[in-house]
Design a protein around this motif. Structure first.
Motif, PDB file in Angstrom:
ATOM      1  N   THR A 104       0.828  -1.205   0.000  1.00 31.11           N
ATOM      2  CA  THR A 104       0.000   0.000   0.000  1.00 31.11           C
ATOM      3  C   THR A 104       0.862   1.254   0.000  1.00 31.11           C
ATOM      4  OG1 THR A 104      -1.786  -1.155   1.166  1.00 31.11           O
ATOM      5  CG2 THR A 104      -1.832   1.257   1.205  1.00 31.11           C
ATOM      6  N   LEU A 105       1.852   1.294   0.884  1.00 30.25           N
ATOM      7  CA  LEU A 105       2.727   2.457   0.944  1.00 30.25           C
ATOM      8  C   LEU A 105       3.448   2.673  -0.378  1.00 30.25           C
ATOM      9  CD1 LEU A 105       4.196   4.738   2.446  1.00 30.25           C
ATOM     10  CD2 LEU A 105       5.843   3.022   3.262  1.00 30.25           C
ATOM     11  N   GLY A 106       4.025   1.618  -0.929  1.00 28.40           N
ATOM     12  CA  GLY A 106       4.730   1.755  -2.198  1.00 28.40           C
ATOM     13  C   GLY A 106       3.819   2.223  -3.316  1.00 28.40           C
ATOM     14  N   SER A 107       2.583   1.727  -3.334  1.00 29.60           N
ATOM     15  CA  SER A 107       1.649   2.108  -4.393  1.00 29.60           C
ATOM     16  C   SER A 107       1.219   3.562  -4.264  1.00 29.60           C
ATOM     17  CB  SER A 107       0.421   1.186  -4.360  1.00 29.60           C
ATOM     18  OG  SER A 107       0.787  -0.153  -4.598  1.00 29.60           O
ATOM     19  N   VAL A 108       0.992   4.020  -3.043  1.00 29.55           N
ATOM     20  CA  VAL A 108       0.643   5.425  -2.841  1.00 29.55           C
ATOM     21  C   VAL A 108       1.748   6.320  -3.384  1.00 29.55           C
ATOM     22  CG1 VAL A 108       0.300   7.221  -1.093  1.00 29.55           C
ATOM     23  CG2 VAL A 108      -0.888   5.038  -0.877  1.00 29.55           C
ATOM     24  N   ILE A 109       2.984   6.000  -3.051  1.00 25.14           N
ATOM     25  CA  ILE A 109       4.114   6.800  -3.528  1.00 25.14           C
ATOM     26  C   ILE A 109       4.230   6.720  -5.044  1.00 25.14           C
ATOM     27  CG2 ILE A 109       6.626   7.054  -3.460  1.00 25.14           C
ATOM     28  CD1 ILE A 109       6.499   6.030  -0.568  1.00 25.14           C
ATOM     29  N   LEU A 110       4.074   5.521  -5.598  1.00 18.31           N
ATOM     30  CA  LEU A 110       4.194   5.347  -7.043  1.00 18.31           C
ATOM     31  C   LEU A 110       3.196   6.220  -7.791  1.00 18.31           C
ATOM     32  CD1 LEU A 110       5.118   3.944  -9.655  1.00 18.31           C
ATOM     33  CD2 LEU A 110       3.521   2.087  -9.113  1.00 18.31           C
TER      34      LEU A 110
END
Length: 248
Positions: free
Chosen positions: A145-151
């Protein structure tokens, strides 16, 4: 996305772009994890570079045609926030998942001798889909989730930055480096997927292939398989929404 381009061409770009992502990205993983490959045990840095380039190249090829979503979570996030037509979402999703499956099949065909030499089922599965290092669905969900938000938020910020509006090629180049950085910085826990099609399509291929093709096949780990689908979808809603509310 260029709406003046025929829809079938845009869908073909999504299919081909996602296939390229998998061929380069999962191809790098296969190079590192499969015995006998010249890149065997080449390390995490090689995989991070592979995924960064695997996103960068189709982005620069198709960003001005289909939008180069190559990611169902990005397509959904854009649609929810009114930035993409809802009626195209199922078609984009289908093209993306089928592209991921086609790309994975290409890896299996070209790497068959090295699958035959590899005895560890987890090494084999890693060339298809993501695995949480701690075997924790909670940790995997938080990381994805964190990585996707940043992406998604950073990708939109790059493409729409005042510095980049007249230099979209440079913006899409930046997206490749963004993915490279995310795999380096946040890839340790899960892989990462950051993309439902990137994980679901190849995991389906792994499930369907017989042991005559993958003799060290093992299970497809569907107990964890929902995480790299659901978490990026949530990350897409939050990432696209955050950018849209702040800067859109």
């Amino acid at each position: 996305m260029d709406p003046s381009v025929d829809l079938w061409i845009r869908l073909a770009c999504e299919f081909i772009g996602t296939a390229i992502l998998i061929i380069i990205g999962n191809g790098t993983v296969a190079n590192v994890h499969l015995k006998g490959s010249k890149g065997y045990r080449g390390g995490w840095s090689l995989i991070a570079m592979g995924y960064g380039l695997g996103v960068m190249i189709p982005a620069m090829m198709f960003g001005g045609i289909s939008g180069n979503h190559i990611n169902p979570a990005f397509t959904l996030g854009l649609a929810v926030w009114g930035l993409f037509p809802w009626h195209l979402v199922p078609l984009y999703w289908l093209a993306q998942v089928l592209g991921a499956m086609a790309g994975q099949l290409a890896i299996v065909v070209t790497h068959k001798p090295y699958y035959d030499r590899t005895d560890n089922p987890e090494d084999v599965l890693a060339t298809f889909s993501t695995i949480n290092s701690a075997h924790s669905r909670r940790n995997g969900f938080l990381s994805e989730t964190l990585g996707s938000v940043i992406l998604f938020s950073c990708a939109l910020a790059l493409v729409n930055s005042p510095l980049m509006r007249e230099e979209q090629g440079v913006a899409h180049l930046g997206i490749g480096f963004l993915v490279w950085a995310l795999v380096v910085g946040l890839g340790g826990p899960t892989g990462p997927a950051l993309n439902p099609a990137r994980d679901l399509g190849p995991r389906l291929v792994h499930q369907l292939l017989p042991t005559s093709v993958l003799h060290a096949k093992g299970g497809s780990d569907w107990r964890y398989g929902w995480v790299p689908v659901a978490a990026p979808l949530l990350g897409g809603l939050l990432g696209v929404g955050g950018w849209h509310l702040l800067l859109g």
